[in-house]
Design an enzyme around this catalytic site. Structure first.
Site, PDB file in Angstrom:
ATOM      1  N   CYS A  86     -22.261  12.458  -6.942  1.00  0.00           N
ATOM      2  CA  CYS A  86     -22.620  13.593  -6.224  1.00  0.00           C
ATOM      3  C   CYS A  86     -21.284  14.269  -5.715  1.00  0.00           C
ATOM      4  O   CYS A  86     -21.337  15.527  -5.572  1.00  0.00           O
ATOM      5  CB  CYS A  86     -23.379  12.994  -4.962  1.00  0.00           C
ATOM      6  N   HIS A 138     -23.874  10.151   0.425  1.00  0.00           N
ATOM      7  CA  HIS A 138     -24.496  11.014  -0.727  1.00  0.00           C
ATOM      8  C   HIS A 138     -24.391  12.311  -0.049  1.00  0.00           C
ATOM      9  O   HIS A 138     -24.318  12.748   1.149  1.00  0.00           O
ATOM     10  CB  HIS A 138     -26.011  10.515  -1.124  1.00  0.00           C
ATOM     11  N   ASN A 150     -28.170  18.169  -6.268  1.00  0.00           N
ATOM     12  CA  ASN A 150     -27.443  16.883  -6.104  1.00  0.00           C
ATOM     13  C   ASN A 150     -27.576  16.083  -7.318  1.00  0.00           C
ATOM     14  O   ASN A 150     -28.155  16.407  -8.458  1.00  0.00           O
ATOM     15  CB  ASN A 150     -27.772  16.113  -5.010  1.00  0.00           C
TER      16      ASN A 150
END
Length: 181
Positions: A86, A138, A150
């Site tokens: 990410c 994240h 993402n």
């Protein structure tokens, strides 16, 4: 079990199941990076200064992020050739679209960004999630209409997800920007 032999060394049995266990652990780690000693919220005072990019670059960020969709997930990855995690995705996209280097850690990017209310998210802003019981574990790039790009570990490829997805809604941490007003 097979035995490894080395000249003059005692042999120890090697189990063939160690490889899959390591792979599973890496997958479960997602795009996590080692916890920061003092993770700070976006906008909090930090040793690094805030980034203030030209708002005209927002479109470049979104188009670059969308061009990475379907790139394989790779823990620690930060290029289209090797794949992305990410923060590697975010770092690569901003570097390519704005020529501004970002760190390769979600918590580090959070520290240099400016916190904004979720209701003020604009295309090119950042969204952060607590997916590993650790703040900023994240992240993704907001592209508008409640959607973000993402690199999740599950699914194995860069993709577009919705902030209203129950998983992401439950783990939402913060919204932030790297752009000047």
């Amino acid at each position: 079990m097979e035995r490894r032999r080395h000249a003059g060394l005692r042999t120890f049995p090697m189990r063939r199941t160690a490889g899959p266990a390591i792979i599973v652990m890496l997958i479960l780690a997602g795009c996590a990076s080692p916890p920061a000693r003092h993770a700070r919220a976006p906008g909090a005072h930090a040793p690094q200064s805030h980034v203030s990019l030209d708002p005209a670059q927002r479109n470049n960020v979104v188009l670059t992020a969308l061009s990475m969709v379907d790139t394989p997930y790779h823990y620690g990855g930060n290029s289209p050739d090797e794949g992305f995690d990410c923060s590697g995705l975010v770092s690569y996209v901003f570097g390519d679209a704005t020529q501004h280097a970002l760190p390769h850690r979600a918590a580090s990017i959070a520290r240099i960004s400016r916190s904004i209310p979720r209701t003020q998210l604009a295309a090119g802003d950042l969204v952060f999630f607590n997916t590993l019981n650790r703040p900023y574990s994240h992240m993704g790039i907001y592209i508008g209409d409640g959607q973000f790009v993402n690199a999740p570990s599950s699914g194995g490829r860069v993709r577009v997800d919705s902030l209203s997805n129950p998983y992401y809604a439950r783990h939402f941490e913060a919204a932030a920007t790297l752009f000047a007003n």
